[in-house]
Design a protein around this motif. Sequence first.
Motif, short mmCIF file in Angstrom:
data_model
loop_
_atom_site.label_atom_id
_atom_site.label_comp_id
_atom_site.label_asym_id
_atom_site.label_seq_id
_atom_site.Cartn_x
_atom_site.Cartn_y
_atom_site.Cartn_z
N TYR A 5 0.94 -1.17 0.18
CA TYR A 5 0.02 -0.05 0.02
C TYR A 5 0.81 1.30 0.12
O TYR A 5 2.08 1.15 0.53
CB TYR A 5 -0.81 -0.13 1.19
N LYS A 6 0.41 2.27 -0.61
CA LYS A 6 0.93 3.51 -0.73
C LYS A 6 0.03 4.69 -0.44
O LYS A 6 -1.01 4.86 -1.13
CB LYS A 6 1.74 3.71 -1.90
N ASP A 29 1.90 -2.90 6.50
CA ASP A 29 2.93 -2.13 5.69
C ASP A 29 2.56 -1.30 4.76
O ASP A 29 2.00 -1.57 3.85
CB ASP A 29 4.08 -3.10 5.35
N PHE A 30 3.08 0.02 4.66
CA PHE A 30 2.53 1.19 3.76
C PHE A 30 3.71 2.22 3.76
O PHE A 30 4.41 2.65 4.41
CB PHE A 30 1.18 1.71 4.28
N GLU A 31 3.58 2.49 2.28
CA GLU A 31 4.59 3.59 1.81
C GLU A 31 3.78 4.91 2.48
O GLU A 31 2.95 5.11 2.03
CB GLU A 31 4.83 3.42 0.53
N ASP A 32 4.72 5.81 3.28
CA ASP A 32 4.08 7.00 3.90
C ASP A 32 4.72 8.39 3.10
O ASP A 32 5.38 8.76 3.91
CB ASP A 32 4.49 6.79 5.42
N ILE A 33 4.02 8.40 1.93
CA ILE A 33 4.71 9.57 1.14
C ILE A 33 3.98 10.79 1.74
O ILE A 33 2.75 10.86 1.87
CB ILE A 33 4.23 9.19 -0.30
N ARG A 34 5.02 11.75 1.83
CA ARG A 34 4.51 12.96 2.77
C ARG A 34 5.12 14.25 1.82
O ARG A 34 6.33 14.32 1.93
CB ARG A 34 5.10 13.17 4.09
N ILE A 35 4.17 15.04 1.48
CA ILE A 35 4.78 16.11 0.65
C ILE A 35 4.99 17.33 1.70
O ILE A 35 4.03 17.49 2.66
CB ILE A 35 3.65 16.57 -0.32
N GLN A 54 -7.55 16.37 -4.79
CA GLN A 54 -7.37 16.41 -3.46
C GLN A 54 -6.71 15.28 -2.85
O GLN A 54 -6.94 14.05 -3.22
CB GLN A 54 -8.72 16.50 -2.52
N LEU A 55 -5.87 15.37 -1.70
CA LEU A 55 -5.28 14.10 -1.22
C LEU A 55 -6.03 13.77 0.17
O LEU A 55 -6.53 14.81 0.73
CB LEU A 55 -3.80 14.54 -0.83
N PRO A 56 -5.87 12.81 0.80
CA PRO A 56 -4.95 11.70 0.36
C PRO A 56 -5.30 10.99 -0.72
O PRO A 56 -6.56 10.90 -1.13
CB PRO A 56 -4.92 10.82 1.71
N ILE A 57 -4.24 10.27 -1.56
CA ILE A 57 -4.74 9.16 -2.32
C ILE A 57 -4.08 7.81 -1.80
O ILE A 57 -3.04 7.93 -1.21
CB ILE A 57 -4.40 9.58 -3.78
N PHE A 58 -4.43 6.95 -2.48
CA PHE A 58 -4.12 5.37 -1.84
C PHE A 58 -4.10 4.70 -2.85
O PHE A 58 -5.15 4.18 -3.69
CB PHE A 58 -5.39 5.12 -0.95
#
Lengths: 207, 207
Positions: A5-6, A29-35, A54-58
């Motif tokens: 998951y991301k 477990d997930f990729e936690d992408i933070r802008i 809009q965010l978030p996206i998954f």
Amino acid sequence: MAAAYKLTYFNVTGLGEPVRLILSYGNIDFEDIRITFDDNWPSIKPTLPIPYGQLPIFEHAGKIAHQSLAICRYAAKQAKLVGSNDWEDLEIDAAADTINDFRLKFVDYYYEKDPKVKEPRKATLYKEMLPFYIEKFEKQIEKNNGYFAIGKLTWADLYFVGLLEILNFILGKDLTDGAPGLRGINEKVRAIPQIKAYLDKRPPTIR
Amino acid sequence: MAAAYKLTYFNVTGLGEPVRLILSYGNIDFEDIRITFDDNWPSIKPTLPIPYGQLPIFEHAGKIAHQSLAICRYAAKQAKLVGSNDWEDLEIDAAADTINDFRLKFVDYYYEKDPKVKEPRKATLYKEMLPFYIEKFEKQIEKNNGYFAIGKLTWADLYFVGLLEILNFILGKDLTDGAPGLRGINEKVRAIPQIKAYLDKRPPTIR
């Protein structure tokens, strides 16, 4: 191996944090992408597969989803934070939607730019909305054995705890002061080992 | 014998109509309680078991639920208008939440009393929000075989059709004009025999 998951959101708590808490609870477990605010969001935005701007996206298995409540519900099914029948899920969903209605009162005030509109909204939030919702939340939590729904921990509780930091940031105080039910949920959720481990390792955010 | 379900709302379409359509689709018998404008709502309100002061409420087996989206999702499970796995349900939920976001833009304008706030909101709704959402809805419907999600009829479509009358009432025109995807969903849903039977027998409403 890449995580299954991301999640892509900004480096704030906000609408991303409930998803992060629910996935952490389930040891998913997930990729936690933070802008971050150093990133140039207007230049990044067109490069992301954002369905409605809009965010978030998954992302999972090549598919992309949006809408934070819908993502939370999906994650909660994987993390086993849902009910055991359709009516229980209705009660959990209704609790989460009501917490979201409460959040929208904050958003309506906070993001308003015209001071002539913003000031009366702030007054309504503090004098009417906060006491209205908190009184009802407290009664609901009392009836539900210290949780938002069905007498036990569900994703509605994690949804509230995930949003609490940004609500308190907007409010300038802790809204659980004098609200033992809400405070209890916050404390119980934060003490869950998987949640605590996530909170200890997450990057610092300005809100 | 009394119906197993009881829906209480006003005698308008609004947030009650999506629930009525979903229950009707599933041939689920329900008591359709409608508070009319001749009724004295402020005197009725304290007599009803309304958790957060708002209708609709939904009763079943001695239990009471609120929040229209949550009620729709519950009804959709009974009516078999949901997905066949968790990700499909995420896509349906996200579509319904996005339709609700769209609705909130109408509500924010329509219920505002201050003309200095209302007029700019009306302009934003007509000039920005409508084209933004309709363009994206049309693309989504094209990708999904003429429906909002997962390439077939789901409760997200009935949610849209249920809200369409009040959105058009607020707008003063048919928002599906020039939007063949949205128009197609409205026509297909209204042609379903159980839905058509409900529409033919429902009481007249002012909106």
